[in-house]
Scaffold this motif. Structure first.
Motif, PDB file in Angstrom:
ATOM      1  N   PHE A  12       7.630  13.158  66.003  1.00 19.12           N
ATOM      2  CA  PHE A  12       6.326  13.109  66.330  1.00 19.12           C
ATOM      3  C   PHE A  12       6.006  14.680  66.428  1.00 19.12           C
ATOM      4  O   PHE A  12       4.827  15.084  65.828  1.00 19.12           O
ATOM      5  CB  PHE A  12       6.044  12.655  67.742  1.00 19.12           C
ATOM      6  CG  PHE A  12       6.199  11.186  67.930  1.00 19.12           C
ATOM      7  CD1 PHE A  12       6.208  10.116  66.836  1.00 19.12           C
ATOM      8  CD2 PHE A  12       6.496  10.617  69.155  1.00 19.12           C
ATOM      9  CE1 PHE A  12       6.327   8.921  66.821  1.00 19.12           C
ATOM     10  CE2 PHE A  12       6.665   9.231  69.261  1.00 19.12           C
ATOM     11  CZ  PHE A  12       6.550   8.334  67.916  1.00 19.12           C
ATOM     12  N   LEU A  66       5.398  15.893  63.156  1.00 23.66           N
ATOM     13  CA  LEU A  66       4.397  15.498  62.355  1.00 23.66           C
ATOM     14  C   LEU A  66       3.017  16.329  62.634  1.00 23.66           C
ATOM     15  O   LEU A  66       1.928  16.394  61.920  1.00 23.66           O
ATOM     16  CB  LEU A  66       4.249  13.847  62.522  1.00 23.66           C
ATOM     17  CG  LEU A  66       5.385  13.111  61.786  1.00 23.66           C
ATOM     18  CD1 LEU A  66       5.177  11.610  61.829  1.00 23.66           C
ATOM     19  CD2 LEU A  66       4.978  13.410  60.358  1.00 23.66           C
ATOM     20  N   GLU A  67       2.674  16.299  64.261  1.00 24.92           N
ATOM     21  CA  GLU A  67       1.536  17.024  64.497  1.00 24.92           C
ATOM     22  C   GLU A  67       1.572  18.374  64.232  1.00 24.92           C
ATOM     23  O   GLU A  67       0.483  18.691  63.486  1.00 24.92           O
ATOM     24  CB  GLU A  67       1.495  16.972  66.079  1.00 24.92           C
ATOM     25  CG  GLU A  67       0.332  17.559  66.820  1.00 24.92           C
ATOM     26  CD  GLU A  67       0.431  19.063  67.111  1.00 24.92           C
ATOM     27  OE1 GLU A  67      -0.753  19.601  66.983  1.00 24.92           O
ATOM     28  OE2 GLU A  67       1.500  19.639  67.430  1.00 24.92           O
ATOM     29  N   THR A  73       1.557  18.596  60.090  1.00 27.88           N
ATOM     30  CA  THR A  73       0.186  18.420  59.532  1.00 27.88           C
ATOM     31  C   THR A  73      -0.649  19.423  59.547  1.00 27.88           C
ATOM     32  O   THR A  73      -1.221  19.901  58.414  1.00 27.88           O
ATOM     33  CB  THR A  73      -0.296  17.198  60.407  1.00 27.88           C
ATOM     34  OG1 THR A  73       0.515  16.371  59.985  1.00 27.88           O
ATOM     35  CG2 THR A  73      -1.809  16.911  59.518  1.00 27.88           C
TER      36      THR A  73
END
Lengths: 249, 530
Positions: B352, B355-356, B359
């Protein structure tokens, strides 16, 4: 949001958020592109990270809940390949158009020679006069700098104008700008050049027509304010302004 | 750490004593030696980073003078790039996991593998020996003519990077051949785990790009020693030529750093979502797409270097293409979570986090690729923030996720989930607090590699410094509990995550020969049906 940014940056910028003031037309078109990218990024960030958080909470593993067997979905995969591709090409074109405006000087631009060296900027005007760390230019007239270095790489950067170019020994590079806001604009060296890289600062001093004529004639001109009022608020606090020397012909 | 089927025999107790480790040909032991070395260098690079952030508490001098600052940022960059991120995932996780995922006993050339490790360490020793002399202050990019004219011992850093490069080439070669020749029966290319695809693509880049760095660094050494006149205009050379040579390697090197990280994430998300990976083919192919495009985008580091307008046009448009396969990966990972049964173990938390941060790193990469926008933000803190979001937020998050994921396999013990959660939140908050303000201060014009800065940049710099303390706390805590749980954690069992790749079919920790029975593959590795 604006309030938070203002707090964070100590800034008095009213219309362009956290960015430096817009002191050229190019800066305005640059800012439009910037904000487009910012909001597009916010959109995709919410889509991706928001989607991730939503799925993580909604599909949290619980006893008795079985996952669905899915290995892919070709139409969706085509969409998330094609849509970014089209967007990216559009961004490229927009970036190119602004870049051309930013880097191709008008033919009637007033040319000034610039030499960067460890650790100062030297400016030479058409009449042979030179200044150090203070670049005097007229407002609302295109100015083209032809730059070189006598030692290592440097880079000439004026945030208020959104222009930058490396200054390279053994070759000439250019930046051009047409200042629309009179006053002093901060210049940074942005290519690492050794010990005093962070002290290799200068000011572009954009003068009103009468001040410019007076300066060209070698007369004394009034002290110019900082074009960006933020820097005036800060000056009293600690750092000494960049040392500047003006030699005349 | 006993295991009934093996009579308590495993690769850790197979042979005893320090020498048995230093002379081992076992890929698992070599992997762990890489892991400890890389984490030691990470601690060192992190220490330098903390010093840099403390210096930036104030705009003037805080704890060091400009010459010291210039050395410290050079050490930070060079150590983190050449000694941490490039070798971390392939050298440590790749070595441990890749042969096992293939169902092999070892890599194709175990002796060469050990030689690679020592070549890497020799490179590291040469580079760091500069600290005993006059240090190095050229930045990790070694731009000429500064690097050829500074009176510091930059040549040792260059030589160290040159030597370490051979370790990278040989490891890449070893992995390529291993993937081609040592796959278990039934493990066809379309059944390869995505981690293997990613490391395989990375290996190709390592083998093809690193020689260019070697040549460049050798030319730089000749230039410094013999004053030939290749890069220094004062001797008739071309300063910008060095940048072309350097980035021709160092841009692909960015993908050497991030591709294996993407491979780790591609393993973590399906395992903890209990679902097949979404779009297997697209993810596998996108690794190759990225690897291929990696070779033709180096000029995007040089938009204001004085290279031609036409070159800028080409490099900008090609760079935009990188975002397409990268986007495909991110969307596919999130798609994998859809209708899953998601477990919130530490490896998934790091996925997670990846991904944060990735991105944000990826989206700000589009800013940098956009010609006009890059002119303003290049060589400012915006770029510093961007590549830390990709390199730390991407590569290091994946490394941490991977370490937690394979920790039970490596040690036979489980880390403490509660300790790991605390560390994860500290790292996530600390990282974002450190690097997000740097986007803003960069867009305001604060240049990178600045020892001092103007007063208007103070507040954002102080936020960043405080963030670095939170981040450091999280990382130090991670080291503490992993060290503790390596010896005192609960026995993990062979397959605590109920994962399907082959390494989990072996006991934890695995025996010297990896498998009790030679595995036969009958399905792809993402067959999660219940």
């Amino acid at each position: 949001m604006g309030f938070i940014l203002k707090f964070l940056t100590n800034s008095a910028y009213a219309f362009n958020g956290h960015l430096p003031i817009q002191a050229t037309e190019v800066a305005k078109s640059w800012d439009d592109l910037w904000w487009f990218l910012v909001w597009l990024s916010v959109f995709f960030f919410i889509l991706c990270v928001g989607g991730m958080i939503y799925f993580a909470l909604k599909y949290k593993g619980k006893p008795g809940v079985k996952p669905t067997y899915i290995t892919g979905n070709v139409p969706i995969e085509i969409v998330w390949t094609a849509v970014p591709f089209v967007l990216l090409m559009a961004i490229f074109v927009w970036g190119w158009v602004v870049y051309v405006d930013m880097t191709r000087p008008p033919t009637d631009a007033y040319e000034i020679r610039v030499v960067g060296k460890q650790w100062l900027w030297q400016f030479q005007y058409d009449d042979g006069r030179t200044t150090v760390n203070e670049l005097y230019v007229p407002v609302n007239k295109p100015v083209k700098l032809t730059m070189t270095s006598t030692d290592v790489l440097h880079s000439f950067f004026v945030p208020n104008f959104r222009v930058k170019s490396d200054v390279v020994p053994g070759m000439f590079t250019n930046v051009w700008f047409e200042a629309t806001v009179p006053g002093k604009h901060q210049v940074f060296c942005t290519e690492y050049c050794g010990t005093s890289h962070s002290l290799m600062l200068a000011k572009v001093i954009a003068l009103n027509p009468q001040d410019w004529e007076a300066w060209k004639a070698g007369k004394k001109i009034p002290d110019q304010p900082n074009a960006d009022p933020v820097q005036d608020q800060q000056i009293a606090k600690d750092v000494k302004p960049a040392t500047s020397v003006v030699s005349t012909r | 750490m006993g295991h009934s089927a093996t009579g308590g025999h495993n690769y850790i107790n197979h042979e005893k004593g320090l020498w048995s480790w230093l002379s081992t040909l076992d890929h698992k032991r070599i992997g762990l030696m890489y892991l400890f070395s890389v984490l030691t260098f990470f601690l060192m690079g992190g220490f330098f980073a903390t010093l840099l952030r403390i210096e930036h508490l104030t705009g003037g001098q805080t704890i060091m003078d400009a010459n010291t600052y210039n050395r410290v940022f050079t050490y930070h960059g060079a150590v983190m790039v050449f000694l941490v991120i490039i070798p971390a995932i392939p050298g440590a996780l790749g070595n441990f996991v890749l042969p096992m995922m293939l169902g092999a006993k070892d890599v194709a050339f175990p002796r060469l593998n050990l030689a690679s490790y020592y070549i890497f360490m020799a490179g590291a020793a040469i580079a760091l020996s500069a600290l005993l002399f006059r240090g190095a202050d050229s930045g990790w990019t070694f731009y000429t003519p500064y690097s050829t004219s500074t009176n510091t011992t930059v040549i040792l850093f260059v030589l160290g990077a040159f030597v370490a490069g051979f370790a990278s080439i040989l490891t890449g070669l070893n992995f390529i051949i291993t993937v081609h020749k040592l796959r278990a029966e039934g493990l066809t290319w379309s059944r390869l785990p995505l981690f293997i695809w990613a490391v395989y693509a990375t290996s190709i880049v390592q083998v093809l790009a690193t020689p260019v760095l070697a040549i460049t660094l050798l030319l730089l050494i000749f230039e410094r020693v013999a004053q030939i006149g290749i890069f220094d205009p004062a001797l008739g050379g071309d300063a910008v030529l060095f940048q072309h040579f350097f980035w021709f390697y160092s841009h692909p090197a960015v993908y050497i750093m991030i591709l294996p990280a993407m491979g780790v994430i591609s393993e973590l998300i399906p395992v903890f979502s209990r679902k097949p990976i979404f779009g297997y083919k697209a993810i596998a192919l996108s690794s190759f797409g990225i690897a291929l495009v990696a070779f033709v985008v180096w000029g995007h580091h040089m938009f204001v270097s004085g290279q031609s307008e036409f070159a800028n046009f080409l490099f900008s448009i090609i760079t935009m293409l990188v975002a397409v396969p990268t986007g495909v990966k991110v969307f596919s990972w999130i798609g994998t979570m859809y209708k899953g049964a998601i477990r919130f173990n530490a490896p998934m938390l790091y996925a997670f986090g990846f991904l944060e941060m990735f991105t944000i790193g990826g989206l700000t990469g589009v800013f940098c690729a956009t010609l006009a926008v890059d002119v303003h933000i290049t060589d400012t803190y915006f770029v510093v923030a961007h590549f830390h979001y990709v390199m730390v937020g991407g590569a290091i998050m994946a490394l941490l996720g991977g370490i937690h994921y394979w920790f039970p396999k490596m040690t036979g013990r489980m880390y403490s989930e509660a300790s790991a959660k605390i560390a994860f939140w500290l790292v996530l908050v600390g990282f974002n607090l450190t690097f997000f303000p740097q986007f803003i201060v960069g867009s305001q014009g604060m240049p990178r590699r600045y020892w001092s800065y103007l007063p208007e940049f103070t507040r954002l710099n102080q936020m960043s410094t405080v963030g670095s303390w939170v981040l450091a706390l999280g990382l130090v805590w991670t080291a503490v509990y992993l060290w503790r749980d390596m010896r005192k954690g609960k026995p993990a069992g062979d397959n605590p995550w109920e994962a399907q790749t082959l390494e989990w079919q072996s006991p934890s920790p695995p025996p010297h020969d990896n498998f009790i029975k030679v595995p036969v593959v009958t399905d792809w590795p993402y067959e999660y049906r219940s």
